[in-house]
Write an enzyme that holds these catalytic residues in place. Structure first.
Site, PDB file in Angstrom:
ATOM      1  N   ILE A 552      -0.430 -51.408 -27.317  1.00 33.73           N
ATOM      2  CA  ILE A 552      -0.269 -52.690 -26.469  1.00 33.73           C
ATOM      3  C   ILE A 552      -0.184 -53.668 -27.349  1.00 33.73           C
ATOM      4  CG2 ILE A 552      -2.808 -53.268 -26.328  1.00 33.73           C
ATOM      5  CD1 ILE A 552      -2.107 -53.261 -23.077  1.00 33.73           C
ATOM      6  N   HIS A 592      -4.020 -43.732 -32.813  1.00 37.19           N
ATOM      7  CA  HIS A 592      -4.064 -43.055 -31.416  1.00 37.19           C
ATOM      8  C   HIS A 592      -5.577 -43.187 -31.155  1.00 37.19           C
ATOM      9  CE1 HIS A 592      -0.262 -41.370 -32.501  1.00 37.19           C
ATOM     10  NE2 HIS A 592      -0.136 -41.091 -31.251  1.00 37.19           N
TER      11      HIS A 592
END
Length: 803
Positions: A552, A592
């Site tokens: 993001i 991640h």
């Protein structure tokens, strides 16, 4: 001053002449506003000026091709266009320059943005939509150059959705997808990555979009040779030119001072985009910038004498004037007379705008001067108070700040005195502040009944023998209900379509609802968000999926500069209820398992940030948001898709409340606040703590923006008198924010018997190694020992040191 956007086939010479002269009047009016606006800045009446001089002619041509229902996504040079479509008057222009906080006087942003940032009204005061098909629309500008491109993509894509998706509600939003999205950008800003990202995405999507590039060969002081390969953006984009057998762009190049050619070029571009749904790139070359970039400097410092001479000769307004005379539409004397009249109109409009801006402030000044005089006469510190009064009297053109500061400072000299004059001054300060502060601070979130925090919880309902399913099944089946019920809802992102997202939360839904509603995108986070913003601005309910929370960051500038600030900077005149879906926390690897929450909660004020601990809670958030009209970021727990949950019977209807914490375990000894995946670990530790006679109360924050609007955490502290915030963000990140909310904003400090503490991840991102999560983020043992240590400090005999 509105031009007629459609040219009739059969038009008399006199009518055509009238249109030409009306265009010239708008061009000259805009130029005079720019010239006079610069002087207003240099004389101190305005703080900064950035104007559209030199770009008048192409904007007039764009206005003629621009139809009702169309949308503009442009930048701060487009004042002539806004004047041409009838949305910017002379007085509006100067009110924007003066930052007038009256939305009626300064309808673009009520002084919240610099002048030159334009919009049209999309919402009524109650939040309902106006009919966008009956007006010419402009999305709200932002200052970051190139930032308007991401949103442009979505504005164009909405037309494709309205044309090709059956049953999507379109009344008031579209007429068969015939609307074109018009983007404008300066040549230097085409160097921005988001420009190229948008160009590529629009070519793939084949949407009705016209990008106009105003090319004056400079980016502030930097020449095109330092900006663009070959110094020519349309040349290097020739590979995007469509062919007979391959989709792409139509690319048109036109000189910015050639009025007939501009009219033809924009008319052609509009027809191609509108009828064929093909993106068009319109490169407008040989433009000038007569006053330089802005009031911050002079272009004589960096342009050669030859260039300056050329700019004077090829000024688009001058060339237009010469063409009008040569074509026998008017004589030199007639134009001189018209120009003289226009200059007077601009001067008069400027004067009226300044008087309207200053008059109410002067009225308040008179009130405060009288109040200070009365206060001085009733005080033993008369001489000190009179000093503030006399200083205020001497200010001919006061600001609100000057007046309020004088009143507040004067109060310091009567702290130990009581008088009617003091009471009146205190009352004025309170009333003035109450009235004035919202002019600068309102509409960060919706102020209508559709505010998401007004939507009541609907708890999940379960059968007696409710099936235990993977969490992703709860999400999938809830999304199925959403797309069945909300015909204007759609979702898109990397791997969201064909495979049903990487965690199968959309499994099988593309086949059921089609590729336009459940769709894949390229790897391009910024324009994924842009698609969502643009479509939300046009009445659709998009859900933009960013595959992982870590990614993001590649869309953060679009989220922060555009989406999060939209309602605020338009004072509620535009909204984009985009839902951003992502997943994160508690996996392995630097990219991640990151937790950027500390950054997000500060950079995305104006959005809701929701952190559900499981997929039922997440499903409830999506349902709540779709009943509201506000933007939000929903962060699903990445390691929760395969964890078993009961399958509710009221999917599509259950709602998780926004801004409400949930006490998931009652306790008496200490309050532990956490959220998301970490909350599950806290729940596990709370059971282990019972073995050593520590009864912890566990609170799930559920939403970070806003946090605990009912102040339920305080109720817990009144019982436990101790507080620990557990977070997998970096030290000083989200945990510090939550702590401030509880200790400072909720006054939780007064109920504490121990120092409030936080337990966070390490300062680095989590390592990939199998044990990386354990040593990078708070683990069960860390939480247990932290709680135990707090209790040891309070009761060392009952809880001897562990180590």
């Amino acid at each position: 001053m509105q031009t007629k956007p459609e040219t009739k086939q059969d038009i008399s010479f006199e009518d055509f002449k009238s249109q030409i002269l009306n265009d010239y009047k708008i061009a000259v009016t805009s130029r005079e506003c720019s010239l006079l606006g610069r002087r207003e800045v240099l004389t101190g009446k305005a703080k900064f000026g950035i104007f559209g001089d030199g770009k008048e002619l192409p904007q007039l041509a764009m206005a003629k091709a621009f139809k009702n229902g169309d949308f503009r996504s442009g930048y701060y040079r487009d004042q002539t266009f806004m004047m041409a479509i009838g949305e910017l008057s002379i007085k509006n222009f100067f009110a924007g320059l003066y930052a007038h906080t009256d939305i009626e006087k300064e309808p673009m942003s009520a002084g919240r943005q610099m002048g030159g940032h334009f919009l049209t009204q999309s919402n009524n005061p109650d939040g309902s939509w106006v009919d966008l098909t009956k007006q010419k629309n402009s999305s709200s500008d932002i200052s970051p150059t190139g930032g308007q491109m991401a949103r442009l993509l979505g504005l164009a894509q909405a037309s494709k959705i309205y044309r090709h998706v059956e049953d999507v509600p379109s009344e008031g939003f579209s007429i068969n997808g015939n609307e074109v999205a018009w983007g404008t950008i300066g040549n230097a800003s085409t160097s921005e990555g988001v420009f190229f990202e948008t160009i590529n995405a629009a070519g793939v999507l084949q949407v009705p979009m016209v990008i106009s590039i105003w090319d004056d060969e400079y980016g502030i002081s930097v020449h095109a040779k330092h900006q663009t390969t070959k110094e020519n953006i349309s040349e290097i984009l020739q590979g995007f030119q469509r062919t007979e057998d391959k989709d792409g762009y139509e690319i048109i190049v036109v000189k910015g001072w050639d009025y007939p050619a501009l009219i033809d070029a924009f008319d052609k571009a509009g027809k191609i985009a509108r009828e064929e749904h093909v993106p068009v790139l319109l490169h407008v070359i040989e433009l000038t910038q007569p006053q330089g970039h802005s009031t911050s400097g002079s272009h004589e410092r960096y342009k050669s004498e030859e260039r300056l001479k050329w700019e004077k000769e090829y000024d688009c307004n001058l060339q237009f004037r010469n063409w009008i005379i040569a074509s026998n539409f008017a004589t030199d004397d007639e134009l001189n007379q018209l120009e003289k009249q226009i200059k007077k109109e601009v001067r008069d409009g400027k004067k009226e705008a300044w008087n309207e801006f200053l008059s109410p402030i002067k009225s308040e000044k008179k009130v405060v001067v009288n109040l200070l005089a009365d206060l001085a006469n009733s005080s033993s510190n008369k001489s000190f108070i009179n000093r503030y009064k006399n200083d205020l009297i001497s200010v001919d053109e006061p600001s609100k700040r000057t007046i309020l500061a004088s009143a507040r400072k004067a109060l310091r000299y009567v702290t130990h005195e009581e008088s009617e004059a003091k009471t009146k001054l205190q009352s004025w300060i309170h009333n003035f502040y109450t009235k004035t502060q919202p002019e600068y601070s309102s509409h960060l979130y919706s102020e209508t009944k559709s505010n998401a925090t007004n939507i009541a919880e609907v708890a999940p309902v379960y059968d007696e023998n409710a099936e235990m399913v993977d969490g992703r099944v709860v999400l999938r089946d809830n999304f199925d209900k959403i797309f069945e019920t909300h015909k204007n809802a759609l979702i898109f992102g990397e791997d969201s379509g064909n495979i049903g997202d990487v965690n199968q939360g959309l499994e099988g839904l593309q086949k059921k609802y089609g590729e336009l509603r459940i769709s894949d995108t390229g790897i391009r986070e910024a324009t994924i968000i842009g698609q969502g913003i643009g479509m939300a601005l046009r009445g659709l309910r998009p859900i933009a999926e960013i595959q992982y929370l870590d990614y993001i960051l590649y869309a953060l500038y679009v989220l922060s500069d555009d989406l999060a600030s939209l309602l605020y900077r338009t004072v509620g005149k535009q909204k984009a209820p985009l839902i951003v879906r992502t997943r994160g926390h508690r996996l392995e690897g630097i990219w991640h398992a990151g937790s950027q929450m500390g950054g997000l909660i500060h950079l995305l004020r104006g959005m809701y940030i929701l952190v559900p601990r499981n997929m039922t809670k997440a499903a409830g958030f999506y349902n709540t948001l779709l009943e509201s009209d506000e933007p939000a970021l929903v962060i699903e727990s990445l390691n929760g898709y395969r964890l078993k949950e009961k399958l509710p019977t009221n999917l599509g209807e259950l709602k998780t409340p926004i801004g409400v914490v949930e006490t998931v375990k009652e306790g008496t000894d200490i309050t532990i606040v956490s959220y998301g995946s970490t909350l599950r670990i806290v729940e596990q530790v709370a059971k282990e703590l019972l073995e050593v006679e520590i009864n912890a109360e566990v609170i799930d924050a559920q939403t970070l923006l806003p946090f605990d609007i009912n102040h339920d955490t305080i109720k817990s502290l009144k019982k436990t008198n101790r507080l620990l915030v557990v977070d997998e963000d970096v030290p000083g990140g989200c945990s510090a924010y939550i702590l401030q909310e509880i200790i400072e904003n909720q006054n939780g400090y007064q109920y504490l018997d121990s120092a409030p503490q936080t337990l966070t991840a390490k300062a680095h991102r989590p390592a990939y190694a199998s044990d990386g999560d354990y040593f990078s983020k708070p683990n069960a043992e860390d939480i247990f020992e932290k709680v135990y240590q707090i209790m040891h400090e309070a009761y060392p005999q009952k809880y001897p040191a562990l180590r």
